[in-house]
Design a protein around this motif. Structure first.
Motif, PDB file in Angstrom:
ATOM      1  N   GLU A  33      39.849  40.257  50.408  1.00 52.51           N
ATOM      2  CA  GLU A  33      40.263  39.544  49.198  1.00 52.51           C
ATOM      3  C   GLU A  33      41.710  39.066  49.341  1.00 52.51           C
ATOM      4  O   GLU A  33      42.511  39.684  50.054  1.00 52.51           O
ATOM      5  CB  GLU A  33      40.096  40.438  47.968  1.00 52.51           C
ATOM      6  CG  GLU A  33      41.005  41.638  47.933  1.00 52.51           C
ATOM      7  CD  GLU A  33      40.796  42.500  46.690  1.00 52.51           C
ATOM      8  OE1 GLU A  33      41.808  43.028  46.187  1.00 52.51           O
ATOM      9  OE2 GLU A  33      39.657  42.656  46.241  1.00 52.51           O
ATOM     10  N   GLU A 131      46.665  52.414  42.714  1.00 49.88           N
ATOM     11  CA  GLU A 131      45.354  51.970  42.225  1.00 49.88           C
ATOM     12  C   GLU A 131      44.905  50.707  42.956  1.00 49.88           C
ATOM     13  O   GLU A 131      43.734  50.558  43.309  1.00 49.88           O
ATOM     14  CB  GLU A 131      45.399  51.701  40.710  1.00 49.88           C
ATOM     15  CG  GLU A 131      45.608  52.927  39.846  1.00 49.88           C
ATOM     16  CD  GLU A 131      47.033  53.488  39.895  1.00 49.88           C
ATOM     17  OE1 GLU A 131      47.986  52.721  40.193  1.00 49.88           O
ATOM     18  OE2 GLU A 131      47.190  54.698  39.656  1.00 49.88           O
ATOM     19  N   LYS A 132      45.852  49.816  43.184  1.00 50.44           N
ATOM     20  CA  LYS A 132      45.539  48.550  43.862  1.00 50.44           C
ATOM     21  C   LYS A 132      45.027  48.796  45.281  1.00 50.44           C
ATOM     22  O   LYS A 132      44.023  48.208  45.702  1.00 50.44           O
ATOM     23  CB  LYS A 132      46.783  47.656  43.891  1.00 50.44           C
ATOM     24  CG  LYS A 132      46.677  46.413  44.762  1.00 50.44           C
ATOM     25  CD  LYS A 132      45.746  45.392  44.183  1.00 50.44           C
ATOM     26  CE  LYS A 132      45.688  44.140  45.067  1.00 50.44           C
ATOM     27  NZ  LYS A 132      44.659  43.199  44.608  1.00 50.44           N
ATOM     28  N   ILE A 134      43.709  51.504  46.587  1.00 45.73           N
ATOM     29  CA  ILE A 134      42.415  52.215  46.571  1.00 45.73           C
ATOM     30  C   ILE A 134      41.280  51.210  46.406  1.00 45.73           C
ATOM     31  O   ILE A 134      40.279  51.246  47.126  1.00 45.73           O
ATOM     32  CB  ILE A 134      42.400  53.285  45.449  1.00 45.73           C
ATOM     33  CG1 ILE A 134      43.314  54.455  45.834  1.00 45.73           C
ATOM     34  CG2 ILE A 134      40.980  53.770  45.173  1.00 45.73           C
ATOM     35  CD1 ILE A 134      43.583  55.453  44.719  1.00 45.73           C
ATOM     36  N   LYS A 135      41.450  50.309  45.445  1.00 42.72           N
ATOM     37  CA  LYS A 135      40.421  49.288  45.177  1.00 42.72           C
ATOM     38  C   LYS A 135      40.339  48.272  46.318  1.00 42.72           C
ATOM     39  O   LYS A 135      39.256  47.896  46.760  1.00 42.72           O
ATOM     40  CB  LYS A 135      40.745  48.577  43.856  1.00 42.72           C
ATOM     41  CG  LYS A 135      39.663  47.616  43.391  1.00 42.72           C
ATOM     42  CD  LYS A 135      39.986  47.054  42.014  1.00 42.72           C
ATOM     43  CE  LYS A 135      38.861  46.200  41.458  1.00 42.72           C
ATOM     44  NZ  LYS A 135      38.329  45.190  42.348  1.00 42.72           N
ATOM     45  N   PHE A 136      41.491  47.845  46.822  1.00 44.47           N
ATOM     46  CA  PHE A 136      41.556  46.862  47.902  1.00 44.47           C
ATOM     47  C   PHE A 136      40.865  47.380  49.166  1.00 44.47           C
ATOM     48  O   PHE A 136      40.112  46.667  49.827  1.00 44.47           O
ATOM     49  CB  PHE A 136      43.025  46.523  48.188  1.00 44.47           C
ATOM     50  CG  PHE A 136      43.244  45.567  49.333  1.00 44.47           C
ATOM     51  CD1 PHE A 136      42.984  44.209  49.193  1.00 44.47           C
ATOM     52  CD2 PHE A 136      43.734  46.026  50.549  1.00 44.47           C
ATOM     53  CE1 PHE A 136      43.197  43.333  50.246  1.00 44.47           C
ATOM     54  CE2 PHE A 136      43.951  45.155  51.604  1.00 44.47           C
ATOM     55  CZ  PHE A 136      43.680  43.802  51.450  1.00 44.47           C
ATOM     56  N   MET A 138      38.485  49.613  49.446  1.00 39.96           N
ATOM     57  CA  MET A 138      37.039  49.682  49.275  1.00 39.96           C
ATOM     58  C   MET A 138      36.426  48.286  49.201  1.00 39.96           C
ATOM     59  O   MET A 138      35.427  47.996  49.869  1.00 39.96           O
ATOM     60  CB  MET A 138      36.696  50.485  48.011  1.00 39.96           C
ATOM     61  CG  MET A 138      35.202  50.593  47.751  1.00 39.96           C
ATOM     62  SD  MET A 138      34.228  51.238  49.166  1.00 39.96           S
ATOM     63  CE  MET A 138      34.747  52.952  49.199  1.00 39.96           C
ATOM     64  N   ASP A 139      37.014  47.406  48.396  1.00 42.27           N
ATOM     65  CA  ASP A 139      36.443  46.069  48.203  1.00 42.27           C
ATOM     66  C   ASP A 139      36.485  45.214  49.466  1.00 42.27           C
ATOM     67  O   ASP A 139      35.533  44.504  49.780  1.00 42.27           O
ATOM     68  CB  ASP A 139      37.170  45.327  47.071  1.00 42.27           C
ATOM     69  CG  ASP A 139      36.908  45.937  45.703  1.00 42.27           C
ATOM     70  OD1 ASP A 139      36.023  46.814  45.600  1.00 42.27           O
ATOM     71  OD2 ASP A 139      37.588  45.551  44.736  1.00 42.27           O
ATOM     72  N   SER A 140      37.594  45.283  50.187  1.00 39.46           N
ATOM     73  CA  SER A 140      37.770  44.399  51.348  1.00 39.46           C
ATOM     74  C   SER A 140      37.330  45.018  52.669  1.00 39.46           C
ATOM     75  O   SER A 140      36.796  44.325  53.524  1.00 39.46           O
ATOM     76  CB  SER A 140      39.236  43.977  51.461  1.00 39.46           C
ATOM     77  OG  SER A 140      39.640  43.212  50.353  1.00 39.46           O
ATOM     78  N   LYS A 142      35.679  48.261  52.911  1.00 41.49           N
ATOM     79  CA  LYS A 142      34.587  49.233  52.748  1.00 41.49           C
ATOM     80  C   LYS A 142      34.980  50.619  53.248  1.00 41.49           C
ATOM     81  O   LYS A 142      34.180  51.349  53.845  1.00 41.49           O
ATOM     82  CB  LYS A 142      33.294  48.779  53.450  1.00 41.49           C
ATOM     83  CG  LYS A 142      32.890  47.336  53.187  1.00 41.49           C
ATOM     84  CD  LYS A 142      32.728  47.025  51.729  1.00 41.49           C
ATOM     85  CE  LYS A 142      32.347  45.560  51.510  1.00 41.49           C
ATOM     86  NZ  LYS A 142      32.824  45.016  50.236  1.00 41.49           N
TER      87      LYS A 142
END
Length: 196
Positions: A33, A131-132, A134-136, A138-140, A142
């Motif tokens: 992303e 938080e960013k 952690i999400k980044f 996983m989303d980008s 995996k």
């Protein structure tokens, strides 16, 4: 020679040649992303800045005493092997998983601790929230990045991940132990050649 036999020989030759071509084959294609983070020189680095280049990603942090030092040493070894093979058009991108502690200055000091051949190839990225990232991750990519309340640290994956010129994660390798250096170098060379 009969036409049927000639055709069979031509088809067999084509199969052999295609098998020997050694082109790059992706294991997956995860879209990274868009991002814009801060590197060790206090400069902004975005996904757009990396487009057109092959890069290796890893998730590390400066206060890590378990997985990160071996990962960094392995990445430095990989950089040496890429240099020995005259591979030049690539970047190494390290994402902090402890951004409050890992300031640009801390990341520069951390990089200086290792026997890096060419620091211009390294982007040590921070400047985002926990938080960013952690999400980044996983989303980008995996991969898991998570707080571990049991010992007040961060759990993270120990992979090196290959990203192509279009910003897609195409291969994942063990970055902690039994690192497949030869395969990574081969894959990077093939991917760079393909994009040339």
């Amino acid at each position: 020679m009969p036409k049927k036999l000639l055709l069979s020989c031509v088809l067999l030759a084509m199969l052999v040649l295609s098998a020997c071509s050694g082109g790059f084959k992706a294991d997956h294609e995860y879209e990274v992303e868009p991002f814009e983070f801060t590197n060790q020189h206090n400069e902004q680095v975005s996904l757009e800045d990396l487009k057109g280049q092959v890069w290796l990603a890893q998730f590390v942090f400066t206060e890590c005493t378990a997985a990160c030092p071996p990962m960094m040493m392995n990445m430095v070894e990989l950089e040496k092997q890429l240099g020995a093979e005259d591979v030049e058009d690539y970047k190494i991108v390290s994402f902090s998983i402890d951004p409050e502690v890992d300031t640009p200055e801390a990341f520069q000091e951390y990089l200086d601790m290792y026997d890096v051949q060419d620091q211009s190839k390294w982007e040590m990225l921070t400047g985002f929230t926990q938080e960013k990232i952690i999400k980044f991750a996983m989303d980008s990519f995996k991969v898991i990045v998570a707080d571990d309340p049991a010992n007040d640290t961060v759990i993270h994956a120990t992979y090196f991940q290959l990203v192509n010129q279009d910003g897609k994660v195409v291969k994942t390798y063990n970055g902690y132990a039994e690192v497949p250096y030869e395969q990574i170098v081969k894959d990077m060379k093939a991917l760079i050649k393909e994009g040339a």
